[in-house]
Structure formats: structure tokens, C-alpha cells
Design a protein around this motif. Structure first.
Motif, PDB file in Angstrom:
ATOM      1  N   MET A  39    -120.325 -31.122  19.294  1.00  0.00           N
ATOM      2  CA  MET A  39    -121.672 -31.633  19.397  1.00  0.00           C
ATOM      3  C   MET A  39    -122.592 -30.858  18.457  1.00  0.00           C
ATOM      4  SD  MET A  39    -123.863 -33.116  22.026  1.00  0.00           S
ATOM      5  CE  MET A  39    -125.608 -33.069  22.100  1.00  0.00           C
ATOM      6  N   LEU A  40    -123.346 -31.584  17.652  1.00  0.00           N
ATOM      7  CA  LEU A  40    -124.244 -30.968  16.672  1.00  0.00           C
ATOM      8  C   LEU A  40    -125.685 -31.019  17.170  1.00  0.00           C
ATOM      9  CD1 LEU A  40    -124.771 -29.758  13.846  1.00  0.00           C
ATOM     10  CD2 LEU A  40    -125.068 -32.121  13.038  1.00  0.00           C
ATOM     11  N   GLU A  41    -126.366 -29.887  17.032  1.00  0.00           N
ATOM     12  CA  GLU A  41    -127.790 -29.799  17.334  1.00  0.00           C
ATOM     13  C   GLU A  41    -128.478 -29.160  16.134  1.00  0.00           C
ATOM     14  OE1 GLU A  41    -130.839 -27.499  20.416  1.00  0.00           O
ATOM     15  OE2 GLU A  41    -128.716 -27.006  20.421  1.00  0.00           O
ATOM     16  N   ILE A  42    -129.569 -29.768  15.679  1.00  0.00           N
ATOM     17  CA  ILE A  42    -130.418 -29.179  14.641  1.00  0.00           C
ATOM     18  C   ILE A  42    -131.703 -28.779  15.352  1.00  0.00           C
ATOM     19  CG2 ILE A  42    -131.631 -29.545  12.461  1.00  0.00           C
ATOM     20  CD1 ILE A  42    -128.605 -29.838  12.125  1.00  0.00           C
ATOM     21  N   ARG A  43    -132.040 -27.484  15.306  1.00  0.00           N
ATOM     22  CA  ARG A  43    -133.240 -27.012  15.995  1.00  0.00           C
ATOM     23  C   ARG A  43    -133.923 -25.936  15.159  1.00  0.00           C
ATOM     24  NH1 ARG A  43    -132.086 -22.006  17.633  1.00  0.00           N
ATOM     25  NH2 ARG A  43    -130.035 -21.488  18.467  1.00  0.00           N
ATOM     26  N   THR A  99    -135.074 -19.405  16.031  1.00  0.00           N
ATOM     27  CA  THR A  99    -135.750 -18.484  16.945  1.00  0.00           C
ATOM     28  C   THR A  99    -135.399 -17.053  16.533  1.00  0.00           C
ATOM     29  OG1 THR A  99    -133.926 -18.320  18.523  1.00  0.00           O
ATOM     30  CG2 THR A  99    -135.506 -20.151  18.844  1.00  0.00           C
ATOM     31  N   ALA A 100    -136.118 -16.100  17.072  1.00  0.00           N
ATOM     32  CA  ALA A 100    -135.863 -14.692  16.752  1.00  0.00           C
ATOM     33  C   ALA A 100    -134.428 -14.294  17.106  1.00  0.00           C
ATOM     34  CB  ALA A 100    -136.864 -13.796  17.475  1.00  0.00           C
ATOM     35  N   GLN A 101    -133.874 -14.894  18.152  1.00  0.00           N
ATOM     36  CA  GLN A 101    -132.510 -14.565  18.559  1.00  0.00           C
ATOM     37  C   GLN A 101    -131.471 -15.025  17.525  1.00  0.00           C
ATOM     38  OE1 GLN A 101    -134.768 -16.101  20.552  1.00  0.00           O
ATOM     39  NE2 GLN A 101    -135.206 -14.423  21.964  1.00  0.00           N
ATOM     40  N   ASP A 102    -131.865 -15.921  16.622  1.00  0.00           N
ATOM     41  CA  ASP A 102    -130.953 -16.441  15.605  1.00  0.00           C
ATOM     42  C   ASP A 102    -130.935 -15.615  14.324  1.00  0.00           C
ATOM     43  OD1 ASP A 102    -130.607 -18.665  17.329  1.00  0.00           O
ATOM     44  OD2 ASP A 102    -132.249 -19.747  16.347  1.00  0.00           O
ATOM     45  N   ASN A 103    -131.872 -14.688  14.175  1.00  0.00           N
ATOM     46  CA  ASN A 103    -132.044 -13.984  12.900  1.00  0.00           C
ATOM     47  C   ASN A 103    -130.773 -13.310  12.394  1.00  0.00           C
ATOM     48  OD1 ASN A 103    -134.719 -14.693  12.475  1.00  0.00           O
ATOM     49  ND2 ASN A 103    -135.525 -12.817  13.412  1.00  0.00           N
ATOM     50  N   ALA A 104    -130.114 -12.529  13.231  1.00  0.00           N
ATOM     51  CA  ALA A 104    -128.934 -11.787  12.784  1.00  0.00           C
ATOM     52  C   ALA A 104    -127.805 -12.738  12.367  1.00  0.00           C
ATOM     53  CB  ALA A 104    -128.450 -10.832  13.871  1.00  0.00           C
ATOM     54  N   ASN A 138    -121.118 -27.123  18.497  1.00  0.00           N
ATOM     55  CA  ASN A 138    -120.361 -26.682  19.673  1.00  0.00           C
ATOM     56  C   ASN A 138    -120.820 -25.311  20.172  1.00  0.00           C
ATOM     57  OD1 ASN A 138    -118.825 -29.073  19.538  1.00  0.00           O
ATOM     58  ND2 ASN A 138    -117.447 -28.119  18.043  1.00  0.00           N
ATOM     59  N   GLY A 139    -122.139 -25.117  20.176  1.00  0.00           N
ATOM     60  CA  GLY A 139    -122.720 -23.893  20.712  1.00  0.00           C
ATOM     61  C   GLY A 139    -122.817 -22.724  19.742  1.00  0.00           C
ATOM     62  N   GLU A 140    -122.320 -22.882  18.526  1.00  0.00           N
ATOM     63  CA  GLU A 140    -122.341 -21.792  17.546  1.00  0.00           C
ATOM     64  C   GLU A 140    -123.185 -22.166  16.332  1.00  0.00           C
ATOM     65  OE1 GLU A 140    -120.917 -18.653  17.571  1.00  0.00           O
ATOM     66  OE2 GLU A 140    -120.432 -19.099  19.665  1.00  0.00           O
ATOM     67  N   ILE A 141    -124.028 -21.234  15.874  1.00  0.00           N
ATOM     68  CA  ILE A 141    -124.792 -21.469  14.652  1.00  0.00           C
ATOM     69  C   ILE A 141    -123.821 -21.447  13.473  1.00  0.00           C
ATOM     70  CG2 ILE A 141    -126.562 -20.560  13.102  1.00  0.00           C
ATOM     71  CD1 ILE A 141    -127.943 -19.436  15.599  1.00  0.00           C
ATOM     72  N   ALA A 155    -117.862 -25.632   8.546  1.00  0.00           N
ATOM     73  CA  ALA A 155    -118.881 -26.625   8.892  1.00  0.00           C
ATOM     74  C   ALA A 155    -119.132 -27.627   7.768  1.00  0.00           C
ATOM     75  CB  ALA A 155    -120.184 -25.916   9.243  1.00  0.00           C
ATOM     76  N   ARG A 156    -118.576 -27.361   6.611  1.00  0.00           N
ATOM     77  CA  ARG A 156    -118.814 -28.251   5.466  1.00  0.00           C
ATOM     78  C   ARG A 156    -117.980 -29.522   5.581  1.00  0.00           C
ATOM     79  NH1 ARG A 156    -117.821 -23.266   1.673  1.00  0.00           N
ATOM     80  NH2 ARG A 156    -119.409 -21.942   2.616  1.00  0.00           N
ATOM     81  N   GLY A 157    -118.503 -30.588   4.969  1.00  0.00           N
ATOM     82  CA  GLY A 157    -117.795 -31.863   4.968  1.00  0.00           C
ATOM     83  C   GLY A 157    -117.936 -32.645   6.254  1.00  0.00           C
ATOM     84  N   ARG A 158    -118.859 -32.262   7.109  1.00  0.00           N
ATOM     85  CA  ARG A 158    -119.061 -32.924   8.406  1.00  0.00           C
ATOM     86  C   ARG A 158    -120.417 -33.637   8.489  1.00  0.00           C
ATOM     87  NH1 ARG A 158    -116.547 -29.702  13.170  1.00  0.00           N
ATOM     88  NH2 ARG A 158    -114.798 -28.637  12.187  1.00  0.00           N
TER      89      ARG A 158
END
Length: 161
Positions: free
Chosen positions: A1-5, A8-13, A61-64, A90-93
Motif C-alpha cells: 500500500m502506497l501513501e504520499i504524505r 514530519t520531523a520524525q521522517d528527517n533521519a 507498506n509502512g516504510e519510507i 521502490a523504483r519502477g512502481r
């Protein structure tokens, strides 16, 4: 499942690690390349406080697995597609397409007239995506670019499509 959002600060690293890893994969290392920009370590803060700018992450699927953003490039109604980086798995999808579509929709919404980007000739899949999305090749970079290591420059008109 793909989510584009939005990032957030938690995503920085995580996004900083992806940008660095993919940059190394394509030889975009050191001054003149996006992965070396100051913003990379604090992407959420940079885009949160920049006017008419946003950065989105792709979560598969829950992973950036990557991200892309839009920010002002110059004072002439030009924005820049920035830091589109995706992990190899993640490429080609169609994820790059989803990210660019999100970026361009936002750019039009906030009134940019055109969108600039710079990249590397060895990023052939990304270039094919940009061409498919009606970016046109330029003969030289815009003078304001800070990415002197890039060798492909493109521009998309946002006013008529």
C-alpha cells in the motif's frame, strides 16, 4: 500500500539517509549535488518554514522509500522540483510519478508559472519520467542553481496544462 504524505520531523533521519544513499549510488557526492545541501539533515523544518514550499515522503507498506519536494527557485514565478530520491526497490512502481504529480499540483495551486529541475545524465529513469511529464531539456542551467555538478537541466511550463 502506497501513501504520499507531507514530511514530519520524525521522517528527517530516514529521508536524509535515503537521499545520501541514492546520491552515492549515482555519483552525486560532494559540493554541487543535492545530497550535500544543508537542508538534507532537517528536511521537515526547512520545508515547514519556507514559503510556498512542501516536501512529501512516499511510504510503501509502512516504510519510507523516498520523497520529493517543491520550493521557490527564483523571484520570477519559477519553482524547483527538489530532492526526488527513491530507494532502488521502490523504483519502477509508479512512485516517482505519484510524487512528481503531487509536487506539480501544489506548484500550480500556489501560483508558480514554471518548474525547473537539475539532475544527472545517469539518472535515466528519472529523466524519462520528467520527459513523460512534459519537462523540456534546457541547454544550460539557470544561473541561480547551486547544483553545479548536475549535467541535465529541465523546465516545465505550469501555465497551460
Amino acid at each position: 500500500m502506497l501513501e504520499i504524505r507531507e514530511i514530519t520531523a520524525q521522517d528527517n533521519a530516514k529521508i536524509a539517509a535515503i537521499i545520501t544513499q541514492v546520491g552515492k549510488e549515482f555519483g552525486a557526492i560532494g559540493e554541487g549535488f543535492g545530497p550535500s545541501d544543508d537542508e538534507v539533515s532537517m528536511m521537515s523544518e526547512h520545508y515547514k518554514f519556507a514559503e510556498k514550499a512542501r516536501y512529501w515522503v512516499a511510504v510503501l507498506n509502512g516504510e519510507i522509500v523516498g520523497g520529493a519536494g517543491i520550493a521557490q527557485f527564483n523571484d520570477h514565478g519559477v519553482c524547483e522540483l527538489r530532492k526526488l530520491f527513491l530507494l532502488a526497490d521502490a523504483r519502477g512502481r509508479g512512485i516517482g510519478n505519484e510524487l512528481v504529480t503531487q509536487c506539480l499540483a501544489f506548484a500550480k495551486e500556489v501560483g508558480y508559472k514554471s518548474c525547473y529541475l537539475d539532475t544527472l545524465a545517469n539518472m535515466t529513469s528519472a529523466i524519462a519520467l520528467y520527459e513523460k511529464m512534459d519537462f523540456n531539456h534546457l541547454d544550460e542551467p539557470y544561473a541561480e542553481t547551486i547544483h553545479g555538478g548536475c549535467d541535465i537541466w529541465m523546465l516545465k511550463d505550469l501555465t497551460n496544462n
